[in-house]
Design a protein around this motif. Structure first.
Motif, PDB file in Angstrom:
ATOM      1  N   CYS A  39       1.909   6.845  -6.218  1.00 26.17           N
ATOM      2  CA  CYS A  39       0.354   7.210  -6.722  1.00 26.17           C
ATOM      3  C   CYS A  39      -0.604   6.305  -8.327  1.00 26.17           C
ATOM      4  O   CYS A  39      -1.367   6.930  -9.103  1.00 26.17           O
ATOM      5  CB  CYS A  39       0.714   8.732  -8.467  1.00 26.17           C
ATOM      6  SG  CYS A  39       1.408   9.742  -7.345  1.00 26.17           S
ATOM      7  N   VAL A  69       0.900   4.198  -2.913  1.00 23.22           N
ATOM      8  CA  VAL A  69       0.865   5.816  -2.804  1.00 23.22           C
ATOM      9  C   VAL A  69       1.649   6.404  -3.328  1.00 23.22           C
ATOM     10  O   VAL A  69       1.973   7.558  -3.506  1.00 23.22           O
ATOM     11  CB  VAL A  69       0.496   5.864  -0.849  1.00 23.22           C
ATOM     12  CG1 VAL A  69       0.314   7.708  -0.581  1.00 23.22           C
ATOM     13  CG2 VAL A  69      -0.992   4.675   0.238  1.00 23.22           C
ATOM     14  N   THR A  84       0.816  -1.475  -0.047  1.00 30.18           N
ATOM     15  CA  THR A  84       0.238  -0.010  -0.552  1.00 30.18           C
ATOM     16  C   THR A  84       0.550   0.998  -0.089  1.00 30.18           C
ATOM     17  O   THR A  84       0.706   2.286  -1.182  1.00 30.18           O
ATOM     18  CB  THR A  84      -0.986  -0.090   1.222  1.00 30.18           C
ATOM     19  OG1 THR A  84      -2.194  -1.140   1.276  1.00 30.18           O
ATOM     20  CG2 THR A  84      -1.992   1.049   1.362  1.00 30.18           C
ATOM     21  N   GLU A  85       1.854   0.938   0.247  1.00 29.53           N
ATOM     22  CA  GLU A  85       2.676   2.307   0.532  1.00 29.53           C
ATOM     23  C   GLU A  85       3.621   2.712  -0.362  1.00 29.53           C
ATOM     24  O   GLU A  85       3.787   3.470  -1.233  1.00 29.53           O
ATOM     25  CB  GLU A  85       4.333   2.195   1.441  1.00 29.53           C
ATOM     26  CG  GLU A  85       3.605   2.298   3.090  1.00 29.53           C
ATOM     27  CD  GLU A  85       4.387   1.411   4.452  1.00 29.53           C
ATOM     28  OE1 GLU A  85       5.647   1.498   4.036  1.00 29.53           O
ATOM     29  OE2 GLU A  85       4.077   1.656   5.422  1.00 29.53           O
TER      30      GLU A  85
END
Length: 167
Positions: free
Chosen positions: A112, A109, A105-106
């Motif tokens: 983008c 993020v 998930t990091e």
């Protein structure tokens, strides 16, 4: 590849341990995004009717993880590893939540990638397919380049897997 300097780490470990590179036995190339859900739609149509067909009758497709709420399969295994290429498509967001893979998930993020509904299309290429590329240990650095990976992905998948609509 969620570790940015993986090639340096591998080179360092090989030196410390006195290992030598023989060949690249397998690579996995994953494409993450919400638009991959369209492939789930077409694979479900393939399984339910004959209005969608494959270009290669030798490819087997097996469905798994039936979502009873929306009456569709949400995990597909395409092909066999023995042939040199196989693929999977599945909801990566569900896996990340279930297995608590926060580092993914990091990564999304940071790059983008919307992460509420990410589907993964992942191919595995084994030595049967990779030997024509003549990869060396020094080529590891190129695997950071999306263009390099994209070219391999396109070359291998384009001819291997095509779905088409039949009326």
């Amino acid at each position: 590849l969620y570790t940015e300097n993986y090639d340096s780490i591998i080179n360092y470990l090989m030196g410390v341990l006195g290992l030598s590179f023989k060949r690249m036995a397998r690579i996995d190339i994953a494409v993450d995004g919400e638009t991959n859900e369209k492939l789930i739609y077409w694979l479900n149509k393939l399984c339910k009717s004959k209005t969608v067909q494959l270009n290669n009758k030798a490819i087997s497709i097996s469905a798994d993880e039936l979502n009873k709420d929306v009456e569709r399969w949400e995990y597909f295994l395409i092909g066999k590893g023995k042939s040199g290429i196989s693929a999977r498509i599945y909801n990566k967001t569900k896996e990340v939540i279930k297995k608590r893979k926060k580092y993914i998930t990091e990564y999304w993020v940071k790059n983008c990638i919307a992460h509420q509904n990410v589907w993964r299309f992942e191919i595995q290429l084994n030595y049967k397919k990779l030997r024509k590329y003549h990869f060396e240990l020094s080529d590891l650095k190129h695997f950071k380049d999306a263009g390099f990976i994209g070219a391999i992905f396109t070359n291998e998948v384009r001819l291997w897997l095509r779905l088409y609509h039949v009326r």
